[in-house]
Design a protein around this motif. Structure first.
Motif, PDB file in Angstrom:
ATOM      1  N   GLU A 181       0.913  -1.187   0.040  1.00 23.08           N
ATOM      2  CA  GLU A 181       0.032   0.041   0.079  1.00 23.08           C
ATOM      3  C   GLU A 181       0.885   1.077   0.221  1.00 23.08           C
ATOM      4  N   GLU A 185       1.285   4.169  -2.961  1.00 25.37           N
ATOM      5  CA  GLU A 185       1.061   5.724  -2.777  1.00 25.37           C
ATOM      6  C   GLU A 185       2.566   6.469  -3.109  1.00 25.37           C
ATOM      7  N   ARG A 313     -16.574   6.284   3.150  1.00 23.85           N
ATOM      8  CA  ARG A 313     -15.315   6.479   3.599  1.00 23.85           C
ATOM      9  C   ARG A 313     -15.336   6.457   5.075  1.00 23.85           C
ATOM     10  N   LEU A 327      -7.396   8.982   3.573  1.00 28.42           N
ATOM     11  CA  LEU A 327      -8.602   8.535   2.904  1.00 28.42           C
ATOM     12  C   LEU A 327      -8.903   9.627   1.543  1.00 28.42           C
ATOM     13  N   PHE A 353      -6.422   7.879  -7.864  1.00 27.76           N
ATOM     14  CA  PHE A 353      -6.219   7.037  -6.705  1.00 27.76           C
ATOM     15  C   PHE A 353      -4.658   6.393  -7.245  1.00 27.76           C
ATOM     16  N   TRP A 356      -3.131   0.801  -5.627  1.00 24.73           N
ATOM     17  CA  TRP A 356      -3.395  -0.140  -4.688  1.00 24.73           C
ATOM     18  C   TRP A 356      -4.868   0.421  -4.208  1.00 24.73           C
ATOM     19  N   LYS A 357      -5.122   1.804  -4.137  1.00 25.20           N
ATOM     20  CA  LYS A 357      -6.410   2.263  -3.812  1.00 25.20           C
ATOM     21  C   LYS A 357      -7.498   1.803  -4.695  1.00 25.20           C
ATOM     22  N   ASN A 360      -8.211  -1.870  -4.063  1.00 24.49           N
ATOM     23  CA  ASN A 360      -8.612  -2.310  -2.768  1.00 24.49           C
ATOM     24  C   ASN A 360      -9.631  -1.405  -2.125  1.00 24.49           C
ATOM     25  N   TYR A 361      -9.841  -0.127  -2.717  1.00 23.08           N
ATOM     26  CA  TYR A 361     -10.964   0.658  -2.448  1.00 23.08           C
ATOM     27  C   TYR A 361     -11.980   0.567  -3.330  1.00 23.08           C
TER      28      TYR A 361
END
Length: 404
Positions: A181, A185, A313, A327, A353, A356-357, A360-361
C-alpha cells in the motif's frame, strides 16, 4: 548506522561534477529542498539537499545554472529516493527543473500508515532517534546569499536521518502487511504531473476573524486582498509581507482618511486603498458565502451519491481504524462520482487514486456510490491501528475539542 550531520556545499559546476562521482554510486538517496515561498509570491527551489553514502551534499541551484545531470539519478530505478513529504519536494523539483522520479519512499506517508502520533519530520526523527531537531531556521530566507552556517547545518540535518528512519519504517510496514500500500502511494505521488495553479492566491474565508466583520466590511477586505495579491504578484513578494493582515483589518474597521492611508501604506498604495475603502459596494458578503464546501453545487442525484460515498469513507475509516488524512477527500469523491466510472479500469484512468487504492477501495466505492451493499468488500482490509489505540486517540481528540 552512523549519522553524519556534516555537509559539503555544492555551489559550482566543478563541485557538482565531483559530487556526481559519489552520487552515481548510490543505492539510496535522501532528498529535501528549501524554497523561497515564505518570502516570495512565486516560490522557487533555493537549495537541494542530498544525503548519500554517508555524505551530505547541499546543492545551490541559484549558483549552478545547469542541474540536468541530476535528472538521470532521480529517474534511475536502481536508486531509492527517500523524502519526507515527497509531494511537496517532488512538485517543486518538477516545477523548477522538469525532473522526473522513479523508485521513491516517503517517511511522512509511512508515519501515517504506521499510526505515529504525529507525522512532522521533527516528530519522526525524535520518535526513531530521540533527537530534537532545531526549528530556528525553518522560516529562513533561503534566497539570500551567502547562506549562513546555521542555515546549512539545519538543511543538512533534514536529510541526515531519513535513510535510517526509512529502513526501520520499511521493516515495520512489511511486518504489518502495509508495504505494498505504501509503495503504491509513493509511485502515485512520483508519477503525478505538475500542474500550475491559477487564480487568486488567497481565501477570504481564512482571513483572521473574518466572521467578526460586517458583510460590508468583508466586501472591503476582499477588495483589499485582491489589491494586495496583484501587487504581490508584480513584485514577487509574499502577500503578507506586502501589507500584513492586522493593518488591513485596522483600515477596514477605522476607515482612515487618505492622509492616514498614505502614512500606513505609502503614497501610491495609500491613495488606491483609500479609494477602495470609500467606494460604494452593492454586494456585501454574508457569512454563508464564506463556508462553501465541496458538494454544495451538486444536483439532487449527485448529492445522493456523494452522501453514499461519505458513508463509505466513514466505514473504511472505522474498519481500518485510520485517520482521514489517508482517505479520499471530498474533492476526490466528487470528481469520481461526476466522472461515473463503470469499472476499475475507468476509475484508474481518472488518475485520482494510486493503483493500490483502485484495487482495494475501488470495488466497494463504486458499489457505495450506486447505493449497493459493500461491507463484505472491505472486511479483508488491514487495520492501521489496534482497536484500543484507535478508540483512545479518538477519545483524546474529542476531549481536547471539548476543552477548547
Amino acid at each position: 548506522m552512523q549519522i553524519n550531520s556534516n555537509y559539503i556545499l555544492v555551489d559550482t559546476a566543478k563541485a557538482l561534477d565531483l559530487a556526481l562521482i559519489n552520487l552515481r554510486q548510490s543505492k539510496i538517496m535522501s532528498i529535501d529542498t528549501e524554497s523561497s515561498g515564505y518570502y516570495t509570491y512565486y516560490p522557487k527551489v533555493c537549495l537541494i539537499q542530498i544525503n548519500s553514502n554517508g555524505k551530505n551534499y547541499l546543492i545551490d541551484p541559484l549558483k549552478i545554472t545547469n542541474l540536468s545531470a541530476l535528472g538521470p539519478l532521480f529517474e534511475d530505478p536502481n536508486i531509492l529516493k527517500i523524502f519526507h513529504s515527497a509531494q511537496d519536494d517532488i512538485k517543486a523539483l518538477k516545477r523548477d527543473f522538469g525532473f522526473k522520479f522513479v523508485n521513491t519512499a516517503d517517511a511522512m506517508i509511512s508515519s501515517r500508515l504506521l499510526s505515529l502520533e504525529q507525522s512532522s519530520l521533527s516528530h519522526v526523527v525524535e520518535h526513531y532517534h530521540k533527537v530534537t531537531l532545531s526549528k530556528v531556521e525553518q522560516k529562513s530566507n533561503w534566497e539570500l546569499r551567502p547562506l549562513q552556517k546555521q542555515q546549512l547545518k539545519y538543511a543538512a540535518l533534514d536529510t541526515a536521518y531519513l535513510e535510517s528512519i526509512w529502513l526501520k519504517m520499511e521493516e515495520e510496514l512489511k511486518r504489518r502487511t502495509l508495504y505494498e500500500e505504501a509503495k503504491s502511494e509513493f509511485e502515485f505521488i512520483a508519477s503525478e504531473e505538475y500542474v500550475a495553479k491559477e487564480g487568486e492566491g488567497f481565501s477570504l474565508g481564512k482571513f483572521p476573524d473574518i466572521l467578526n466583520f460586517t458583510p460590508l466590511e468583508r466586501r472591503k477586505i476582499l477588495e483589499l486582498l485582491r489589491y494586495r495579491d496583484e501587487k504581490a504578484k508584480r513584485i514577487n513578494k509574499a502577500s503578507f509581507r506586502v501589507f500584513n493582515n492586522d493593518r488591513l483589518s485596522q483600515a477596514v474597521k477605522e476607515q482612515p482618511n487618505e492622509e492616514k492611508c498614505v502614512e500606513w501604506f505609502g503614497k501610491k498604495d495609500g491613495t488606491e486603498i483609500f479609494k477602495l475603502l470609500i467606494a460604494e459596494y452593492s454586494d456585501p458578503i454574508d457569512t454563508s458565502e464564506l463556508s462553501k464546501r465541496h458538494g454544495e453545487d451538486l444536483n439532487e442525484d449527485e448529492n445522493h451519491k456523494f452522501q453514499n460515498a461519505k458513508k463509505w469513507r466513514l466505514r473504511i475509516m472505522r474498519a481500518r481504524r485510520m485517520e482521514h488524512s489517508l482517505l479520499p477527500s471530498n474533492k476526490q469523491l466528487i470528481s469520481i462520482l461526476r466522472a461515473a466510472p463503470k469499472n476499475l479500469e475507468e476509475l484508474k484512468a481518472l488518475h485520482v487514486f494510486s493503483d493500490w487504492k483502485v484495487q482495494n477501495y475501488g470495488p466497494s466505492l463504486l458499489a457505495a456510490i450506486q447505493g449497493l451493499p459493500f461491507d463484505s468488500m472491505i472486511n479483508r482490509l488491514v487495520a492501521i491501528r489496534s482497536k484500543e489505540a484507535f478508540v483512545a486517540k479518538r477519545r483524546k481528540k474529542q476531549n481536547a475539542k471539548d476543552e477548547g
